[in-house]
Design a protein around this motif. Structure first.
Motif, short mmCIF file in Angstrom:
data_model
loop_
_atom_site.label_atom_id
_atom_site.label_comp_id
_atom_site.label_asym_id
_atom_site.label_seq_id
_atom_site.Cartn_x
_atom_site.Cartn_y
_atom_site.Cartn_z
N PRO A 358 0.88 -1.18 0.02
CA PRO A 358 -0.10 -0.08 0.08
C PRO A 358 0.78 1.21 -0.15
CG PRO A 358 0.04 -1.10 1.94
CD PRO A 358 0.46 -2.09 1.24
N TYR A 359 1.92 1.27 0.83
CA TYR A 359 2.73 2.58 0.85
C TYR A 359 3.35 2.77 -0.57
CZ TYR A 359 5.99 6.24 2.05
OH TYR A 359 6.72 7.21 2.34
N THR A 360 3.88 1.65 -0.99
CA THR A 360 4.38 2.12 -2.51
C THR A 360 3.71 2.33 -3.55
OG1 THR A 360 6.13 0.17 -1.92
CG2 THR A 360 5.78 0.68 -4.36
N ASP A 361 2.38 1.72 -3.58
CA ASP A 361 1.25 2.10 -4.33
C ASP A 361 0.77 3.63 -4.26
OD1 ASP A 361 -0.61 1.78 -6.46
OD2 ASP A 361 -2.25 0.53 -5.02
N ALA A 362 0.81 4.26 -2.94
CA ALA A 362 0.61 5.51 -2.56
C ALA A 362 1.40 6.45 -3.26
CB ALA A 362 0.40 5.63 -0.96
N VAL A 363 2.79 6.03 -3.13
CA VAL A 363 4.14 6.76 -3.50
C VAL A 363 3.99 6.98 -4.92
CG1 VAL A 363 6.65 6.63 -3.91
CG2 VAL A 363 5.63 6.06 -1.89
N PHE A 424 -2.71 9.45 -0.25
CA PHE A 424 -3.51 8.36 -0.65
C PHE A 424 -3.43 7.07 0.39
CE2 PHE A 424 -1.99 10.36 -4.40
CZ PHE A 424 -3.15 10.25 -5.30
N LEU A 425 -3.25 7.57 1.90
CA LEU A 425 -3.41 6.44 2.67
C LEU A 425 -4.10 6.95 3.74
CD1 LEU A 425 0.55 5.93 3.22
CD2 LEU A 425 -0.90 4.26 2.19
N ASP A 426 -4.87 5.98 4.38
CA ASP A 426 -5.69 6.30 5.51
C ASP A 426 -4.99 6.30 6.99
OD1 ASP A 426 -5.33 3.43 6.17
OD2 ASP A 426 -7.75 3.05 5.68
N PHE A 431 -3.95 1.86 1.45
CA PHE A 431 -4.10 2.59 0.11
C PHE A 431 -5.70 3.13 0.06
CE2 PHE A 431 -5.16 3.30 -4.26
CZ PHE A 431 -4.05 4.44 -4.62
N VAL A 432 -5.73 4.51 -0.34
CA VAL A 432 -7.30 4.84 -0.37
C VAL A 432 -7.17 5.82 -1.90
CG1 VAL A 432 -8.76 6.52 0.22
CG2 VAL A 432 -7.53 5.56 1.93
N LYS A 433 -8.34 5.11 -2.83
CA LYS A 433 -8.39 5.80 -3.92
C LYS A 433 -8.88 7.03 -3.81
CE LYS A 433 -9.29 1.43 -6.52
NZ LYS A 433 -10.21 0.49 -7.61
N LYS A 434 -8.71 8.02 -4.60
CA LYS A 434 -9.02 9.42 -4.98
C LYS A 434 -9.82 9.78 -5.92
CE LYS A 434 -7.98 10.69 -0.62
NZ LYS A 434 -6.81 11.73 -0.28
N ASP A 435 -11.01 10.31 -5.93
CA ASP A 435 -11.53 10.55 -7.15
C ASP A 435 -11.04 11.66 -8.05
OD1 ASP A 435 -13.58 8.65 -6.77
OD2 ASP A 435 -14.75 9.95 -5.66
N ALA A 436 -10.43 12.41 -7.16
CA ALA A 436 -9.71 13.76 -7.64
C ALA A 436 -8.52 13.35 -8.42
CB ALA A 436 -9.53 14.79 -6.71
#
Length: 505
Positions: A358-363, A424-426, A431-436
């Motif tokens: 998740p952290y890598t995905d957020a990065v 992008f993290l809670d 990992f949290v998807k963002k509509d923006a």
């Protein structure tokens, strides 16, 4: 007496008649339920004759000028690029409403003079109407058939990663420019899907095509080409326009050479890539005597060049931003590598690992957000008269969805102007998807290679960090690494070098 009065009566009657007509028109206008609303156009700075708002625009970085104007004029405003009227959409809510909720109305592409010079209305990116619909439909379905975003693409990317790793290792930790090897690796993915095979990095034809794709992006974003788009009669005295036309001529010559080779070795029983599928459709149309078919040589040529350029510069640029940001923020790089080591270890990273990183995905998402490589999107135009957020936008009006205002919307991001994967993290680190997150735009003109680009970014980025630690050159501190983007249609990092230090040494 009649002879004296008759001439006097004629102008009086004409004046009365004119007044009656004007009053009737006024009454009809006022009685219309939405008449006042219909002609309320978006506000904006007052334009000068011919020049428009040219003196208020930074032509090298117009997106910054427009972002500043949005603070004053709101999320929908008008600006004149020379004599050309443009409506700018700013902020996540407004851009989403236009491109998603009013997708049909804002779906057409505005084809500026330089893009018409390049594509002549053919291909995918800079065409409209039935041509665009048919070419996009064909490209999307064919790319999917050849594994775009699926296992087939994953295997191609993993194979290409080994070649890229070999190039990085050759520098033995010494500073080098990442531009060429990264762009070659990324370009080979779309080349394998389109042409049916990859190229050697030393292939002069391949190197020339990749270099011109990058140079075209820089030149198209230059101030002189922006002026040409406003005043096309300037082209004969613009060095950059002449250079772009030379590049175009050379590129068409080389692509046609590749297409001719594929045509001569075409086998109906074995489609190697998108080009083969197109050639088969073209042959079938000719056999059936379809005179109006859209599967002709011009659409083949420009569909291929569109896919090659879009599949090379955008993803390659984003990856280079990623490596630069890792060198500038070593604490983020360390945390990514710790997560990869813990979850994956030394084996080959695959897409299935993404959910556990998740952290890598957020990065990776934060790299795309901050890099903001296509800040003004590609220009749209209204397909019909549009009533939008209380304003009237006439059919055929050029529209800029200001993606930089979405990716840095203060109402959507905790820290919009700094590099912060926490966007992008809670609180639990998930990992949290963002509509923006509109790095690929949205609506009917959304990037058709989005799934492939996402896969490439994940696999290339994680694999590179699995094997290398990236640092500034000796004598250069992290603070000295410049994040100011270079001028261009695609925002590349400014020229720089990095050290790729093997983690196994």
């Amino acid at each position: 007496m009649a002879l004296l009065t008759e001439p006097l009566l004629q102008p009086v009657s004409a004046s009365i008649l004119l007044a009656v007509v004007l009053m009737s028109l006024l009454v009809v206008y006022l009685l219309s339920s939405d008449s006042q609303q219909a002609w309320k156009e978006p506000p904006g700075p007052k334009p000068l004759p011919i020049l428009g708002n040219l003196l208020e625009l930074d032509l090298k970085r117009p997106y910054l000028s427009l972002l500043s104007m949005s603070k004053q004029y709101g999320s929908v405003f008008t600006v004149y690029f020379g004599p050309k009227k443009v409506v700018v959409l700013a902020g996540y809510q407004t851009v989403k409403q236009a491109l998603v909720n009013h997708a049909e109305e804002f779906a057409d592409r505005d084809i500026s003079p330089i893009f018409y010079d390049f594509n002549k209305g053919y291909g995918i990116l800079f065409s409209n109407g039935e041509n665009w619909k048919e070419m996009r439909r064909f490209a999307l379905s064919t790319l999917r058939d050849f594994g775009m975003g699926k296992k087939g693409s994953e295997e191609k990317i993993i194979e290409e990663m080994h070649y890229l790793r070999e190039v990085f290792e050759q520098f033995k930790g010494n500073p080098f420019d990442t531009t060429e090897p990264v762009n070659y690796a990324v370009s080979n993915i779309i080349s394998a899907i389109v042409y049916g095979s990859r190229f050697e990095y030393s292939d002069p034809l391949f190197k020339g095509m990749v270099k011109r794709a990058n140079e075209n992006s820089k030149l198209i974003g230059s101030a002189s080409i922006q002026l040409y788009n406003m005043f096309p009669w300037l082209r004969s005295c613009l060095k950059n326009w002449k250079l772009l036309m030379q590049y175009r001529k050379q590129h068409i010559k080389e692509v046609n050479k590749l297409l001719d080779g594929l045509q001569k070795t075409l086998s109906p029983q074995h489609c190697r890539g998108l080009v083969d599928c197109f050639l088969e459709r073209k042959q079938n149309a000719e056999k059936c005597g379809e005179k109006e078919t859209l599967f002709h040589e011009n659409n083949l040529l420009f569909t291929v060049t569109n896919l090659f350029a879009a599949g090379t510069d955008t993803t390659g640029t984003t990856l280079r931003w990623g490596l630069l940001l890792m060198a500038k923020y070593p604490h983020v790089q360390d945390r990514v590598q710790e997560e990869i080591d813990r979850v994956v270890g030394g084996r080959q990273i695959v897409m299935e690992d993404k959910k556990n990183l998740p952290y890598t995905d957020a990065v990776i998402h934060e790299i795309q957000r901050l890099a903001n490589i296509v800040p003004m999107s590609l220009p749209h135009t209204t397909a019909c008269d549009v009533h939008f957020q209380g304003y009237f936008i006439k059919k055929g009006t050029c529209v800029f969805p200001l993606l930089t205002s979405v990716l840095r919307d203060e109402n959507e991001w905790e820290s919009p102007n700094t590099f912060n994967p926490e966007n992008f993290l809670d609180e639990q680190g998930r990992f949290v998807k963002k509509d923006a997150f509109m790095a690929f735009s949205a609506g009917r003109r959304v990037c058709l290679g989005e799934s492939l680009a996402r896969m490439e970014l994940f696999l290339f980025f994680t694999s590179l960090l699995q094997y290398f630690h990236f640092t500034p050159p000796p004598g250069v501190s992290e603070d000295q690494l410049d994040l100011t983007p270079a001028v261009g249609l695609i925002l590349n990092p400014s020229p720089h070098k990095l050290c790729a230090i093997s983690r196994s040494s």
